[in-house]
Scaffold this motif. Sequence first.
Motif, PDB file in Angstrom:
ATOM      1  N   CYS A  23       0.824  -1.215   0.000  1.00  0.00           N
ATOM      2  CA  CYS A  23       0.000   0.000   0.000  1.00  0.00           C
ATOM      3  C   CYS A  23       0.860   1.268   0.000  1.00  0.00           C
ATOM      4  O   CYS A  23       0.327   2.367  -0.073  1.00  0.00           O
ATOM      5  N   GLY A  24       2.170   1.100   0.131  1.00  0.00           N
ATOM      6  CA  GLY A  24       3.071   2.247   0.076  1.00  0.00           C
ATOM      7  C   GLY A  24       3.262   2.956   1.403  1.00  0.00           C
ATOM      8  O   GLY A  24       3.587   4.145   1.426  1.00  0.00           O
ATOM      9  N   THR A  25       3.068   2.242   2.505  1.00  0.00           N
ATOM     10  CA  THR A  25       3.189   2.876   3.816  1.00  0.00           C
ATOM     11  C   THR A  25       3.558   1.825   4.855  1.00  0.00           C
ATOM     12  O   THR A  25       3.865   0.687   4.520  1.00  0.00           O
ATOM     13  N   SER A  26       3.505   2.204   6.110  1.00  0.00           N
ATOM     14  CA  SER A  26       3.785   1.265   7.195  1.00  0.00           C
ATOM     15  C   SER A  26       2.476   0.809   7.837  1.00  0.00           C
ATOM     16  O   SER A  26       1.445   1.487   7.742  1.00  0.00           O
ATOM     17  N   PHE A  27       2.541  -0.308   8.529  1.00  0.00           N
ATOM     18  CA  PHE A  27       1.354  -0.800   9.213  1.00  0.00           C
ATOM     19  C   PHE A  27       0.933   0.154  10.327  1.00  0.00           C
ATOM     20  O   PHE A  27      -0.265   0.389  10.538  1.00  0.00           O
ATOM     21  N   ASP A  28       1.914   0.732  11.010  1.00  0.00           N
ATOM     22  CA  ASP A  28       1.583   1.701  12.064  1.00  0.00           C
ATOM     23  C   ASP A  28       0.826   2.896  11.499  1.00  0.00           C
ATOM     24  O   ASP A  28      -0.120   3.390  12.117  1.00  0.00           O
ATOM     25  N   TYR A  29       1.228   3.362  10.314  1.00  0.00           N
ATOM     26  CA  TYR A  29       0.532   4.487   9.702  1.00  0.00           C
ATOM     27  C   TYR A  29      -0.901   4.087   9.337  1.00  0.00           C
ATOM     28  O   TYR A  29      -1.843   4.860   9.542  1.00  0.00           O
ATOM     29  N   LEU A  30      -1.077   2.882   8.809  1.00  0.00           N
ATOM     30  CA  LEU A  30      -2.428   2.416   8.477  1.00  0.00           C
ATOM     31  C   LEU A  30      -3.320   2.398   9.712  1.00  0.00           C
ATOM     32  O   LEU A  30      -4.487   2.773   9.647  1.00  0.00           O
ATOM     33  N   ARG A  31      -2.768   1.969  10.841  1.00  0.00           N
ATOM     34  CA  ARG A  31      -3.556   1.973  12.080  1.00  0.00           C
ATOM     35  C   ARG A  31      -3.924   3.398  12.480  1.00  0.00           C
ATOM     36  O   ARG A  31      -5.032   3.656  12.943  1.00  0.00           O
ATOM     37  N   GLN A  32      -3.007   4.337  12.296  1.00  0.00           N
ATOM     38  CA  GLN A  32      -3.303   5.739  12.607  1.00  0.00           C
ATOM     39  C   GLN A  32      -4.441   6.261  11.723  1.00  0.00           C
ATOM     40  O   GLN A  32      -5.317   6.981  12.192  1.00  0.00           O
ATOM     41  N   VAL A  33      -4.426   5.884  10.463  1.00  0.00           N
ATOM     42  CA  VAL A  33      -5.521   6.259   9.550  1.00  0.00           C
ATOM     43  C   VAL A  33      -6.818   5.604  10.011  1.00  0.00           C
ATOM     44  O   VAL A  33      -7.866   6.245  10.083  1.00  0.00           O
ATOM     45  N   GLY A  34      -6.749   4.340  10.342  1.00  0.00           N
ATOM     46  CA  GLY A  34      -7.936   3.602  10.774  1.00  0.00           C
ATOM     47  C   GLY A  34      -8.581   4.183  12.016  1.00  0.00           C
ATOM     48  O   GLY A  34      -9.806   4.185  12.142  1.00  0.00           O
ATOM     49  N   TYR A  35      -7.767   4.685  12.929  1.00  0.00           N
ATOM     50  CA  TYR A  35      -8.300   5.290  14.157  1.00  0.00           C
ATOM     51  C   TYR A  35      -8.649   6.772  13.992  1.00  0.00           C
ATOM     52  O   TYR A  35      -9.124   7.400  14.931  1.00  0.00           O
ATOM     53  N   GLY A  36      -8.417   7.329  12.808  1.00  0.00           N
ATOM     54  CA  GLY A  36      -8.772   8.714  12.547  1.00  0.00           C
ATOM     55  C   GLY A  36      -7.742   9.729  12.996  1.00  0.00           C
ATOM     56  O   GLY A  36      -8.010  10.927  12.997  1.00  0.00           O
ATOM     57  N   ASN A  37      -6.551   9.274  13.360  1.00  0.00           N
ATOM     58  CA  ASN A  37      -5.494  10.197  13.782  1.00  0.00           C
ATOM     59  C   ASN A  37      -4.731  10.788  12.612  1.00  0.00           C
ATOM     60  O   ASN A  37      -4.044  11.796  12.762  1.00  0.00           O
ATOM     61  N   ARG A  38      -4.818  10.169  11.464  1.00  0.00           N
ATOM     62  CA  ARG A  38      -4.189  10.640  10.230  1.00  0.00           C
ATOM     63  C   ARG A  38      -5.222  10.567   9.119  1.00  0.00           C
ATOM     64  O   ARG A  38      -6.120   9.719   9.136  1.00  0.00           O
ATOM     65  N   ALA A  39      -5.061  11.442   8.140  1.00  0.00           N
ATOM     66  CA  ALA A  39      -5.979  11.445   6.999  1.00  0.00           C
ATOM     67  C   ALA A  39      -5.573  10.376   5.997  1.00  0.00           C
ATOM     68  O   ALA A  39      -4.392  10.062   5.851  1.00  0.00           O
ATOM     69  N   CYS A  40      -6.542   9.836   5.319  1.00  0.00           N
ATOM     70  CA  CYS A  40      -6.278   8.893   4.241  1.00  0.00           C
ATOM     71  C   CYS A  40      -6.237   9.677   2.943  1.00  0.00           C
ATOM     72  O   CYS A  40      -7.222  10.310   2.553  1.00  0.00           O
ATOM     73  N   THR A  41      -5.088   9.660   2.278  1.00  0.00           N
ATOM     74  CA  THR A  41      -4.970  10.356   1.004  1.00  0.00           C
ATOM     75  C   THR A  41      -5.669   9.569  -0.095  1.00  0.00           C
ATOM     76  O   THR A  41      -5.964   8.372   0.077  1.00  0.00           O
ATOM     77  N   GLU A  42      -5.912  10.218  -1.208  1.00  0.00           N
ATOM     78  CA  GLU A  42      -6.535   9.536  -2.333  1.00  0.00           C
ATOM     79  C   GLU A  42      -5.665   8.366  -2.793  1.00  0.00           C
ATOM     80  O   GLU A  42      -6.166   7.280  -3.060  1.00  0.00           O
ATOM     81  N   ARG A  43      -4.356   8.590  -2.867  1.00  0.00           N
ATOM     82  CA  ARG A  43      -3.438   7.538  -3.304  1.00  0.00           C
ATOM     83  C   ARG A  43      -3.502   6.330  -2.366  1.00  0.00           C
ATOM     84  O   ARG A  43      -3.558   5.192  -2.812  1.00  0.00           O
ATOM     85  N   LEU A  44      -3.495   6.592  -1.073  1.00  0.00           N
ATOM     86  CA  LEU A  44      -3.559   5.494  -0.111  1.00  0.00           C
ATOM     87  C   LEU A  44      -4.891   4.763  -0.215  1.00  0.00           C
ATOM     88  O   LEU A  44      -4.937   3.535  -0.154  1.00  0.00           O
ATOM     89  N   ALA A  45      -5.976   5.497  -0.392  1.00  0.00           N
ATOM     90  CA  ALA A  45      -7.297   4.874  -0.531  1.00  0.00           C
ATOM     91  C   ALA A  45      -7.323   3.929  -1.735  1.00  0.00           C
ATOM     92  O   ALA A  45      -7.838   2.812  -1.645  1.00  0.00           O
ATOM     93  N   ILE A  46      -6.753   4.362  -2.837  1.00  0.00           N
ATOM     94  CA  ILE A  46      -6.701   3.525  -4.044  1.00  0.00           C
ATOM     95  C   ILE A  46      -5.875   2.280  -3.772  1.00  0.00           C
ATOM     96  O   ILE A  46      -6.273   1.158  -4.111  1.00  0.00           O
ATOM     97  N   ASN A  47      -4.716   2.446  -3.141  1.00  0.00           N
ATOM     98  CA  ASN A  47      -3.862   1.301  -2.827  1.00  0.00           C
ATOM     99  C   ASN A  47      -4.561   0.328  -1.890  1.00  0.00           C
ATOM    100  O   ASN A  47      -4.467  -0.889  -2.072  1.00  0.00           O
TER     101      ASN A  47
END
Length: 88
Positions: A23-47
Amino acid sequence: MKTLIDYLNAIPVEARDSFAARCGTSFDYLRQVGYGNRACTERLAINLERESGRELVCELLCPDADWAFIRAAPPPGRRRGRARNRTT
């Protein structure tokens, strides 16, 4: 549809880093997105949609983007409708 956190929690521990890398990122970053602490970019959403086999969808991951327009748009250089045979 599954939430991102539900999906991430279902991934076997040994496969998590590989999934995140695809997906082009780390698992920790994905968890941050999942919990709403970070925004999900369009690129990440597509991946995420691609790598999850569409169990996750862009519209829910990144709702501010105009996905209806993107999904309806033909690829660059191609027109909608039937191809016409041109004779010159």
